[in-house]
Design a protein around this motif. Structure first.
Motif, PDB file in Angstrom:
ATOM      1  N   GLY A 258       0.813  -1.209   0.000  1.00 55.48           N
ATOM      2  CA  GLY A 258       0.000   0.000   0.000  1.00 55.48           C
ATOM      3  C   GLY A 258       0.842   1.253   0.000  1.00 55.48           C
ATOM      4  N   SER A 259       2.134   1.115   0.232  1.00 55.57           N
ATOM      5  CA  SER A 259       3.032   2.271   0.266  1.00 55.57           C
ATOM      6  C   SER A 259       3.174   2.889  -1.122  1.00 55.57           C
ATOM      7  CB  SER A 259       4.409   1.851   0.773  1.00 55.57           C
ATOM      8  OG  SER A 259       5.359   2.866   0.547  1.00 55.57           O
ATOM      9  N   ALA A 263      10.820   4.180  -3.137  1.00 53.22           N
ATOM     10  CA  ALA A 263      11.484   2.877  -2.986  1.00 53.22           C
ATOM     11  C   ALA A 263      10.506   1.741  -3.250  1.00 53.22           C
ATOM     12  CB  ALA A 263      12.082   2.756  -1.590  1.00 53.22           C
ATOM     13  N   THR A 264       9.294   1.846  -2.701  1.00 53.11           N
ATOM     14  CA  THR A 264       8.308   0.784  -2.896  1.00 53.11           C
ATOM     15  C   THR A 264       7.860   0.704  -4.350  1.00 53.11           C
ATOM     16  OG1 THR A 264       7.524   0.966  -0.619  1.00 53.11           O
ATOM     17  CG2 THR A 264       6.056  -0.099  -2.188  1.00 53.11           C
ATOM     18  N   LEU A 265       7.685   1.840  -5.004  1.00 56.40           N
ATOM     19  CA  LEU A 265       7.286   1.820  -6.413  1.00 56.40           C
ATOM     20  C   LEU A 265       8.321   1.077  -7.257  1.00 56.40           C
ATOM     21  CD1 LEU A 265       5.940   5.471  -6.852  1.00 56.40           C
ATOM     22  CD2 LEU A 265       4.605   3.365  -6.634  1.00 56.40           C
ATOM     23  N   ALA A 266       9.604   1.271  -6.948  1.00 58.88           N
ATOM     24  CA  ALA A 266      10.653   0.553  -7.673  1.00 58.88           C
ATOM     25  C   ALA A 266      10.590  -0.943  -7.360  1.00 58.88           C
ATOM     26  CB  ALA A 266      12.021   1.114  -7.294  1.00 58.88           C
ATOM     27  N   ALA A 358       4.123  -3.909   2.550  1.00 57.45           N
ATOM     28  CA  ALA A 358       4.838  -2.645   2.361  1.00 57.45           C
ATOM     29  C   ALA A 358       3.950  -1.482   2.776  1.00 57.45           C
ATOM     30  CB  ALA A 358       5.258  -2.493   0.902  1.00 57.45           C
ATOM     31  N   GLY A 359       4.452  -0.701   3.741  1.00 55.38           N
ATOM     32  CA  GLY A 359       3.733   0.478   4.206  1.00 55.38           C
ATOM     33  C   GLY A 359       3.258   0.325   5.631  1.00 55.38           C
ATOM     34  N   GLY A 360       3.439   1.368   6.434  1.00 55.81           N
ATOM     35  CA  GLY A 360       3.048   1.309   7.836  1.00 55.81           C
ATOM     36  C   GLY A 360       1.563   1.150   8.036  1.00 55.81           C
ATOM     37  N   LYS A 401       7.397  -3.837   6.128  1.00 55.45           N
ATOM     38  CA  LYS A 401       8.394  -2.934   5.558  1.00 55.45           C
ATOM     39  C   LYS A 401       7.903  -1.501   5.527  1.00 55.45           C
ATOM     40  CE  LYS A 401       8.993  -1.907   1.215  1.00 55.45           C
ATOM     41  NZ  LYS A 401       9.490  -0.503   1.094  1.00 55.45           N
ATOM     42  N   SER A 402       8.653  -0.608   6.157  1.00 51.26           N
ATOM     43  CA  SER A 402       8.399   0.819   5.972  1.00 51.26           C
ATOM     44  C   SER A 402       8.579   1.156   4.503  1.00 51.26           C
ATOM     45  CB  SER A 402       9.389   1.628   6.823  1.00 51.26           C
ATOM     46  OG  SER A 402       9.251   3.008   6.588  1.00 51.26           O
TER      47      SER A 402
END
Length: 419
Positions: A258-259, A263-266, A358-360, A401-402
């Motif tokens: 959900g982030s 970094a997450t998009l990559a 992914a994502g807090g 993962k933050s």
């Protein structure tokens, strides 16, 4: 329990638990405030979902966690927030820190979100992300907590009515005694919060040693690096090895993202190039959430027969802005979180036991949906991200993962680590 920790989101909690575990403290992470007594551990990290809720609610939840930790023996309290100081001018870092200081009857604490291993450093009170000022980093476009001021003295000063000072690097580089002396001087001048410069792990070790007598420490996970050695020197804990290997959970593995960080998009792009991946359509979700979730679960069930799969709501800033404009900022976020939580529950019912999240906010939604109450902390997958195993039955292998953490291949590496 020696150290009681309050984290403002779930990935931040595992980040801190990872640091303490690697430095030899037996650490358990709880999901929210436990209903009973504390688990047997040197440190307990209570994971809250308080980063972006109204400040008054964040204060109430944090105080409740503090009181539970103190009642269960904690000698020192650690308030953990993101290494990019994620907050708004209304809070929540300042209001929570002020309330915890009042609760602990203390007049002084520090604020140090530095995490050099992940490129977060502080110099003259300014937070850097890699080689960029925070205000020049991708955090300036964060959908919930856009960070457009790198001067943490100013940022925190807008969140508290008390004085905010600075322990500059010229004091930090002289070691723990000089840092402690700087604390005493600032407190005598009426400063309640001190931003502390840090450029490398050695600085954090000295800051931790200088802070071992403070009733409250606030910061990122990095500032906890020096605490375990301080406790051992005081003979409060015994020496332990780092994280032990976790029991294997087995079963298929899924990535839920959900982030919307760069970094997450990559990571989404890299994983989707090799494995099945499906984006959550916000328009379809708003029109018929039941059908959208059911369709995604059917898709996942088919793909998981041959390997891991990814379901994601991650999107670049311009698309996020368009979605927020169409549905409203809060409604858009709640809609996505609710859908991912339902997906997690459906996947677990279908036998999935390995989740990379992914994502807090996303991690909070998923862990709550799975009914997880506490986590065993295992070996590090990437800086700030350990492998985790839930207590209870069934046991889930999790990587929380933050958004900004991990390299481009993190999703694949995490699934492999959770086998």
């Amino acid at each position: 329990m020696i150290l009681g920790c309050i984290a403002d989101d779930f990935t931040g909690a595992t980040d801190l638990a990872n640091t303490l575990t690697r430095r030899g403290m037996h650490t358990v992470q709880t999901i929210g405030i436990p209903k009973g007594g504390a688990p047997e551990a040197d440190a307990v990290v209570v994971a809250l979902k308080s980063r972006t809720i109204p400040a008054a609610e964040a204060v109430a939840q944090s105080l409740a966690a503090c009181r539970w930790l103190k009642a269960n023996g904690a000698r020192q309290i650690f308030f953990k927030y993101c290494s990019t100081f994620d907050s708004t001018d209304e809070g929540n870092i300042g209001p929570v820190a002020d309330a915890l200081l009042d609760e602990l009857q203390s007049g002084f604490t520090i604020a140090c979100p530095a995490f050099p291993e992940n490129g977060r450093t502080i110099y003259m009170g300014h937070l850097f992300v890699g080689g960029d000022l925070l205000s020049d980093s991708t955090m300036r476009n964060h959908p919930l907590t856009p960070m457009r001021d790198s001067n943490l003295v100013r940022v925190l000063g807008r969140q508290t009515k008390h004085r905010v000072g600075l322990v500059p690097y010229r004091a930090v580089r002289l070691g723990a005694p000089a840092i402690a002396e700087a604390y005493a001087k600032l407190e005598a001048e009426g400063v309640r919060h001190a931003i502390v410069d840090a450029l490398e792990d050695r600085d954090l070790e000295n800051i931790g040693a200088a802070s071992s007598a403070l009733p409250l420490i606030t910061g990122g996970s990095g500032v906890a690096i020096g605490l375990p050695d301080s406790y051992r020197l005081a003979r409060l804990i015994r020496r332990r090895e780092g994280a032990a290997a976790l029991t294997k959970a087995g079963g298929p593995g899924v990535v839920l993202s959900g982030s919307c960080s760069a970094a997450t998009l990559a990571q989404v792009e890299r994983f989707a190039a090799k494995h099945p991946a499906m984006a959550i359509d916000p328009a379809a979700l708003a029109a018929d959430p039941e059908k959208t979730v059911s369709d995604l679960l059917r898709w996942a069930a088919e793909k998981l027969k041959t390997g891991p799969a990814l379901i994601y709501a991650s999107a670049p800033p311009e698309k996020v802005s368009a979605i927020q404009a169409q549905f409203g900022r809060e409604k858009a976020g709640e809609m996505i979180e609710h859908a991912i939580a339902r997906l997690a529950g459906g996947l677990a019912s279908a036998g999935v036991r390995r989740f990379v999240i992914a994502g807090g906010e996303t991690s909070g939604a998923v862990v709550s949906a799975l009914g997880v109450e506490a986590l065993e902390i295992g070996p590090q997958i990437a800086p700030g991200v350990p492998a985790c195993l839930s207590y209870g039955t069934p046991r889930y292998a999790l990587a929380l993962k933050s958004g900004n953490f991990g390299g481009p291949d993190f999703f694949g590496e995490a699934l492999e680590a959770l086998k």
